[in-house]
Design a protein around this motif. Sequence first.
Motif, PDB file in Angstrom:
ATOM      1  N   THR A 261       0.898  -1.267   0.020  1.00 21.62           N
ATOM      2  CA  THR A 261       0.013   0.068  -0.018  1.00 21.62           C
ATOM      3  C   THR A 261       0.829   1.048   0.101  1.00 21.62           C
ATOM      4  OG1 THR A 261      -1.655  -1.234   1.298  1.00 21.62           O
ATOM      5  CG2 THR A 261      -1.846   1.193   1.249  1.00 21.62           C
ATOM      6  N   VAL A 262       0.446   2.263  -0.750  1.00 20.42           N
ATOM      7  CA  VAL A 262       1.196   3.655  -0.728  1.00 20.42           C
ATOM      8  C   VAL A 262       0.194   4.536  -1.058  1.00 20.42           C
ATOM      9  CG1 VAL A 262       3.087   5.111  -2.110  1.00 20.42           C
ATOM     10  CG2 VAL A 262       3.178   2.438  -1.949  1.00 20.42           C
ATOM     11  N   LYS A 263       0.129   5.568  -0.217  1.00 19.85           N
ATOM     12  CA  LYS A 263      -0.819   6.712  -0.217  1.00 19.85           C
ATOM     13  C   LYS A 263      -0.073   7.971   0.063  1.00 19.85           C
ATOM     14  CE  LYS A 263      -4.990   6.502   1.077  1.00 19.85           C
ATOM     15  NZ  LYS A 263      -6.217   6.461   1.680  1.00 19.85           N
ATOM     16  N   ILE A 264       0.060   8.903  -0.848  1.00 17.05           N
ATOM     17  CA  ILE A 264       0.990  10.098  -0.715  1.00 17.05           C
ATOM     18  C   ILE A 264       0.239  11.161  -1.107  1.00 17.05           C
ATOM     19  CG2 ILE A 264       2.988  11.171  -1.493  1.00 17.05           C
ATOM     20  CD1 ILE A 264       4.288   8.626  -1.922  1.00 17.05           C
ATOM     21  N   ARG A 265       0.336  12.415  -0.315  1.00 13.60           N
ATOM     22  CA  ARG A 265      -0.482  13.595  -0.379  1.00 13.60           C
ATOM     23  C   ARG A 265       0.546  14.856  -0.212  1.00 13.60           C
ATOM     24  NH1 ARG A 265      -3.729  10.816  -2.474  1.00 13.60           N
ATOM     25  NH2 ARG A 265      -5.854  10.740  -2.123  1.00 13.60           N
ATOM     26  N   GLY A 266       0.566  15.793  -0.971  1.00 17.65           N
ATOM     27  CA  GLY A 266       1.232  16.897  -0.560  1.00 17.65           C
ATOM     28  C   GLY A 266       2.721  16.841  -0.247  1.00 17.65           C
ATOM     29  N   CYS A 267       3.294  15.878  -1.249  1.00 17.86           N
ATOM     30  CA  CYS A 267       4.846  15.641  -0.849  1.00 17.86           C
ATOM     31  C   CYS A 267       5.499  16.061  -2.221  1.00 17.86           C
ATOM     32  CB  CYS A 267       5.318  14.206  -0.506  1.00 17.86           C
ATOM     33  SG  CYS A 267       4.334  13.640   1.019  1.00 17.86           S
ATOM     34  N   TRP A 268       5.554  17.154  -2.462  1.00 21.57           N
ATOM     35  CA  TRP A 268       5.945  18.037  -3.905  1.00 21.57           C
ATOM     36  C   TRP A 268       7.431  17.653  -3.992  1.00 21.57           C
ATOM     37  CZ3 TRP A 268       1.951  17.951  -6.762  1.00 21.57           C
ATOM     38  CH2 TRP A 268       0.834  18.003  -6.101  1.00 21.57           C
ATOM     39  N   SER A 269       8.229  17.591  -2.783  1.00 15.95           N
ATOM     40  CA  SER A 269       9.810  17.718  -3.137  1.00 15.95           C
ATOM     41  C   SER A 269      10.328  16.313  -3.296  1.00 15.95           C
ATOM     42  CB  SER A 269      10.361  18.437  -2.231  1.00 15.95           C
ATOM     43  OG  SER A 269       9.923  19.756  -2.027  1.00 15.95           O
ATOM     44  N   LEU A 270       9.247  15.256  -2.987  1.00 15.04           N
ATOM     45  CA  LEU A 270       9.755  13.694  -3.099  1.00 15.04           C
ATOM     46  C   LEU A 270       9.739  13.395  -4.492  1.00 15.04           C
ATOM     47  CD1 LEU A 270      10.483  11.384  -1.495  1.00 15.04           C
ATOM     48  CD2 LEU A 270       8.096  10.521  -1.561  1.00 15.04           C
TER      49      LEU A 270
ATOM     50  N   ASN B 195       6.232  -9.450 -11.407  1.00 13.67           N
ATOM     51  CA  ASN B 195       4.932  -9.030 -11.824  1.00 13.67           C
ATOM     52  C   ASN B 195       3.960  -8.387 -10.971  1.00 13.67           C
ATOM     53  OD1 ASN B 195       5.811 -10.259 -14.412  1.00 13.67           O
ATOM     54  ND2 ASN B 195       4.810 -12.247 -13.678  1.00 13.67           N
ATOM     55  N   LYS B 196       4.402  -8.203  -9.976  1.00 19.15           N
ATOM     56  CA  LYS B 196       3.633  -7.542  -8.713  1.00 19.15           C
ATOM     57  C   LYS B 196       3.241  -5.917  -9.184  1.00 19.15           C
ATOM     58  CE  LYS B 196       3.465  -6.739  -3.898  1.00 19.15           C
ATOM     59  NZ  LYS B 196       4.320  -6.739  -2.517  1.00 19.15           N
ATOM     60  N   VAL B 197       1.949  -5.660  -8.867  1.00 19.35           N
ATOM     61  CA  VAL B 197       1.653  -4.409  -9.078  1.00 19.35           C
ATOM     62  C   VAL B 197       1.031  -3.687  -7.869  1.00 19.35           C
ATOM     63  CG1 VAL B 197       0.249  -2.633 -10.524  1.00 19.35           C
ATOM     64  CG2 VAL B 197       1.127  -4.927 -11.556  1.00 19.35           C
ATOM     65  N   VAL B 198       1.630  -2.477  -7.343  1.00 19.26           N
ATOM     66  CA  VAL B 198       1.331  -1.648  -6.078  1.00 19.26           C
ATOM     67  C   VAL B 198       0.571  -0.614  -6.345  1.00 19.26           C
ATOM     68  CG1 VAL B 198       1.777  -0.906  -3.957  1.00 19.26           C
ATOM     69  CG2 VAL B 198       3.136  -2.975  -4.872  1.00 19.26           C
ATOM     70  N   GLU B 199      -0.696  -0.505  -6.127  1.00 19.96           N
ATOM     71  CA  GLU B 199      -1.677   0.644  -6.225  1.00 19.96           C
ATOM     72  C   GLU B 199      -0.917   1.767  -5.506  1.00 19.96           C
ATOM     73  OE1 GLU B 199      -5.487   0.217  -4.894  1.00 19.96           O
ATOM     74  OE2 GLU B 199      -6.038  -0.958  -6.685  1.00 19.96           O
ATOM     75  N   CYS B 200      -0.736   3.032  -6.007  1.00 21.25           N
ATOM     76  CA  CYS B 200       0.095   4.181  -5.501  1.00 21.25           C
ATOM     77  C   CYS B 200      -1.371   5.257  -5.454  1.00 21.25           C
ATOM     78  CB  CYS B 200       1.162   4.624  -6.297  1.00 21.25           C
ATOM     79  SG  CYS B 200       1.691   6.142  -5.566  1.00 21.25           S
TER      80      CYS B 200
ATOM     81  N   LYS C  72      -1.754  13.464  -9.482  1.00 20.62           N
ATOM     82  CA  LYS C  72      -1.469  13.218 -10.763  1.00 20.62           C
ATOM     83  C   LYS C  72      -0.312  14.130 -11.319  1.00 20.62           C
ATOM     84  CE  LYS C  72      -2.872  12.718 -15.646  1.00 20.62           C
ATOM     85  NZ  LYS C  72      -1.687  13.346 -16.078  1.00 20.62           N
ATOM     86  N   GLU C  73      -0.221  15.361 -10.802  1.00 18.98           N
ATOM     87  CA  GLU C  73       0.820  16.077 -11.157  1.00 18.98           C
ATOM     88  C   GLU C  73       1.917  15.507 -10.534  1.00 18.98           C
ATOM     89  OE1 GLU C  73       2.144  20.861 -10.977  1.00 18.98           O
ATOM     90  OE2 GLU C  73       0.333  20.160 -10.373  1.00 18.98           O
ATOM     91  N   TRP C  74       2.017  15.347  -9.187  1.00 27.70           N
ATOM     92  CA  TRP C  74       3.291  14.700  -8.447  1.00 27.70           C
ATOM     93  C   TRP C  74       3.719  13.534  -9.103  1.00 27.70           C
ATOM     94  CZ3 TRP C  74       3.998   9.941  -5.910  1.00 27.70           C
ATOM     95  CH2 TRP C  74       4.889   9.822  -4.982  1.00 27.70           C
ATOM     96  N   TRP C  75       2.781  12.644  -9.869  1.00 25.39           N
ATOM     97  CA  TRP C  75       3.108  11.065 -10.391  1.00 25.39           C
ATOM     98  C   TRP C  75       4.008  11.470 -11.627  1.00 25.39           C
ATOM     99  CZ3 TRP C  75       3.401   6.196  -9.664  1.00 25.39           C
ATOM    100  CH2 TRP C  75       3.589   5.290 -10.656  1.00 25.39           C
TER     101      TRP C  75
ATOM    102  N   ALA D  80       8.406   1.921 -12.861  1.00 28.54           N
ATOM    103  CA  ALA D  80       7.201   2.494 -12.803  1.00 28.54           C
ATOM    104  C   ALA D  80       6.029   1.520 -13.221  1.00 28.54           C
ATOM    105  CB  ALA D  80       7.010   3.716 -13.836  1.00 28.54           C
ATOM    106  N   ASP D  81       6.273   0.399 -13.971  1.00 30.54           N
ATOM    107  CA  ASP D  81       5.363  -0.507 -14.323  1.00 30.54           C
ATOM    108  C   ASP D  81       4.941  -1.478 -13.323  1.00 30.54           C
ATOM    109  OD1 ASP D  81       5.608   0.417 -16.809  1.00 30.54           O
ATOM    110  OD2 ASP D  81       7.016  -1.405 -17.567  1.00 30.54           O
ATOM    111  N   ASN D  82       5.646  -1.320 -12.086  1.00 30.13           N
ATOM    112  CA  ASN D  82       5.070  -2.050 -10.614  1.00 30.13           C
ATOM    113  C   ASN D  82       4.018  -1.377 -10.001  1.00 30.13           C
ATOM    114  OD1 ASN D  82       8.538  -3.059 -10.844  1.00 30.13           O
ATOM    115  ND2 ASN D  82       6.781  -4.634 -10.935  1.00 30.13           N
ATOM    116  N   TYR D  83       3.930  -0.061 -10.426  1.00 31.94           N
ATOM    117  CA  TYR D  83       2.659   0.801  -9.661  1.00 31.94           C
ATOM    118  C   TYR D  83       1.594   1.000 -10.432  1.00 31.94           C
ATOM    119  CZ  TYR D  83       6.430   1.791  -5.966  1.00 31.94           C
ATOM    120  OH  TYR D  83       7.239   1.702  -5.068  1.00 31.94           O
ATOM    121  N   ARG D  84       0.688   1.154 -10.017  1.00 29.04           N
ATOM    122  CA  ARG D  84      -0.603   1.225 -10.861  1.00 29.04           C
ATOM    123  C   ARG D  84      -1.122   2.737 -10.005  1.00 29.04           C
ATOM    124  NH1 ARG D  84      -6.371   0.222 -10.512  1.00 29.04           N
ATOM    125  NH2 ARG D  84      -5.905  -1.445  -8.680  1.00 29.04           N
TER     126      ARG D  84
END
Length: 1025
Positions: free
Chosen positions: A961-970, A980-985, A989-992, A1003-1007
């Motif tokens: 699990t990955v949840k990120i908000r307001g971390c614009w310098s990361l 083949n594992k895919v993790v929801e992030c 959108k702008e940060w991604w 990047a393909d390992n994240y959705r």
Amino acid sequence: MRTQLIEANTIDEAAERILEALKEKTNTTRTVGSRDNVFYFDGWDGLGASAVLRAIAQRLTTASADGKRALAGQEFDQVIHIDCSMWESRRALQRAVAEKLKLPNEVMELFDKLDEEDDFRGVAPGSRAEVQQVVREMHQHIKKLDNRFLVVFHNGSSEEIDLASLCCFPLSGYSTSKVLWTFQGRFRLKPWTKVDMAMKTAGTTDVFLLATPRYGGIDPPKLWSYLVRQEAAEVVAARKVKTGSAGIIDQPEQVVECFLYMWELCCIRSQWIDYDLDTHITNYWVCDGVIHQQLQQGQRDDGLWRAADALQFEMPLDADYHQYLLSPHIATFVKSKPFWSSPTCGFTRISDRAIPNGGMFQHYADKLTVLKLSGCTFDFQAPPFLCCQSLRFLWLDHCQGTKTSTDRAGKEDDIRRCFQSLWVLDVRYTDCDQILSAQMLALMTHLRELNVIGAEGWDMGQLQGQLPNIRKLRVKESGVKCSCSENDLFSEMNKMEHLDFSGNYHTGDSSPMMSLFGPGVSSNVSCLETVVIVDGRYVVQQISFRGCTKLNNLLLGGGMPGLHTLDISGTAVKTLDLSTTSIPNLYELYLLDCEKLCAILWPPKEEMKEEGLGKLCIDTTQSAPTAQSREENPKRGTSTATTGTSVAPAAAPHGSRPSSEFDWHISVRDARLLGSLEPVYSDSRKAYVEISSPPHPTVVVGGSKDKGIFKSAGSREQQLVVNQQRQPVPAVYTDISVDDTLGIMWMWPCPDVPDLPEKRCYMHIQDQIKTKLPPGGEETSTITVPWFVTKSAKILHVHDSPSITSITSDEYGSVWPDLEWCRIERCPNLDFVFDNVEVLEFAYELRIFWASQLLKSRYISTSNGARAFPNLALLHLDFCPRLIHVLPLTMGRFGGDEDSLRLLETLEIAWCGDLREIFPFEEEDKPNSQDFPKLKNIHLHELPSLQHICGVRMSAPNLETVKIRGCWSLRRLPDIGRSNKVVECDCEKEWWDRLDWDDRSQADNYRPIHPRYYKKTMLRSSVLR
């Protein structure tokens, strides 16, 4: 040391002669080895010395023009008058001198600081030494003044004091400063042999001054009478200084009468007559009418007895010494009073110069107030002194009852009147079954003091419901039993102030006395102040003075092999001193609601139970009345555990069992008290440590030295926390989990505390704010926890503490090596949690770390790589706006899996505006990558300054699990690996779109999942800013 006689017949005359002796001779040449600076004055056989010294100090006072001229005539610049007649300690003397020298406030505050520390060390007030830092300050101050001093010193101690070393007065060589001092004063007549012994030990006195009557002056009897009156005036003046009024003893003539009465008993005392002056002198004064007071209708006479006690305190005569070596001048003056004696009848004083005839007591029926019978045989049911209706003090010593009983017909009224008028009854080595039967005790409604010594087989149950007016009860060296409920033994003695239960033992198998309860156990009213139990033998298994709120002097000593439970909850005891006891079976100790408790002194380990205390309950955070009201009414005839001695129930924090269920439950207002537990604390006992402030802290701000403005409001940081808690969450984040109570967002709750082993301890430390501050200042404090506590702690919960800046141990800083669960929240002034002690390198056992609302913390750990956290599974941080980094990573110092956070599963950080890097590397040689093999959950929220989770490439193959908000310098996310594992992030959108990837395949390992409210223009800074 040379001796010089001072011929004088008055105080003023002696003062004039001494000033002449103190005046520096103009034809004297001083050298480095000159010694003519310290003068001792012994008065007239000890009398008048203090009055003469006071007269000299008053003559040289600068408050008047005459005093200034006299001071200049003596060529002194300053007089320092120190009256320590009632001796406290060397430190108290040093403080008194410092006050006279007007040293700066910061120097005077050192005394209060050291006194408070000694309270928690259990140092007796009389054993407190001088403060060396103050000695240095005195040296600098006196050197800067460059004055010629005259120090007038009343020394109430038993040793000569070197004021040159203690207070830095220049008293040798070229210095012409002088010291004039004395041991004597206020009837404190120290014999010459003791004075000489004290001076030989120290050897700092140069001249010994003795007063002698001037030839051809006043008649000797008038001189000694005059000197005694001067001593009495000193006593009266001292009482007025202390209390503002001398009370009943307000005339020197009354004090003179008391003194001469006491000396008369010393004169007539012999191996056949023992007056036990240490115990009974105040009883003699009151009962024999030496001190008397006219009472109005319904007025109580407590003030009379208290005045007598105060007078005895002011003039502590060495009776054991003076009974044999009395001053011949005063002895002659005393023995002028009439008496008659007989080898058969003993000694009898004649009252009002009457000539006895007729019966033994009939002639004194209306005058005899004090009577001692020794070795007599009479019928206790109809004693021969019934005719003495004025009798107030009766002492029976080694008396026996007749085998045949006298006919009591017609004597009931005489018996009632006689015993009802008694104030003091002393029964020693006398059969108590009759004289202290319930029937006789019921008559003694005015009895204030009862002493029973050497009784055999006495049933103390006779006391139940009796003696409502008793103040002092002593039962010593007696064989006792108790036929009533021990809880109710003293139930009606609510006025009792002093209890002595020393050296008693069981007799027979019937009704053994198993417990000793104070009057506060079964009553909410208790006046008990002093309890003495020395050599308890096998009498009692349980001692309880719970609820005796005025009890402040508890003296325990000697062998107490039967003692199982000791309970002094709700008392005012400051130091529990068990150091001289033998308590091999003590298993339970209760000290609940002991607000003033500062220290516990334990006996040697061989005198205690080998496995230690099984139950220890301490609480210094609640006032006794509050605790008393919340306790259940005690059940009579049961053990301490069921008589209201209980720990206040507490809510079970985070899944733990209630704190009241811990065998060791300790709650203190000051962490220094915990240092007293080290001698009895076992390393195998694991601790749950909780630190917090009181619910409504009282803060002292500004104000004078003694008074401040009290308010119950929080500090600026507290208000900021409150504002944060009340601040509504931005509407743009409505899909994120929010705790409505705190206004803080997180995805995973704090795990429950771990279970502790059977041998465990709960400790609550209250961060009590006491600091007096200038206006606008902030309260700060450092809690110092003993090393044995930090070493044994498995759980640490610090919360709601507005003043605490750090939590350290007394040896190794903020080190908690065995800690598994740690939660720190709402501590706005806390600087850090774990600090660095470079000599120690080790790995923490910490598994759970949760920090919330630490407004000033810049680091969680300042270990600089000297610490590892290999077992950490959850890391949660929120509202730490000044935090720069969290935990430094180690490399090369620890082998194997201890080199990193290999067991970390959950990482959650929110609202930390200054956070730049979570896990920095302290070493310059960083690895190319860092593995987090167990990491599953990441939640980062409103961290606008965050640049890196870890300073190098980060691998997390088990991320879920990955949840990120307001971390614009990361700019980077962990590498999940080639799978083949895919993790929801869940992120913006702008940060991604702006993320950096070493390999696009990462990047393909994240959705990515973007919020429904996404817009081009978004909030890019922390709400805290």
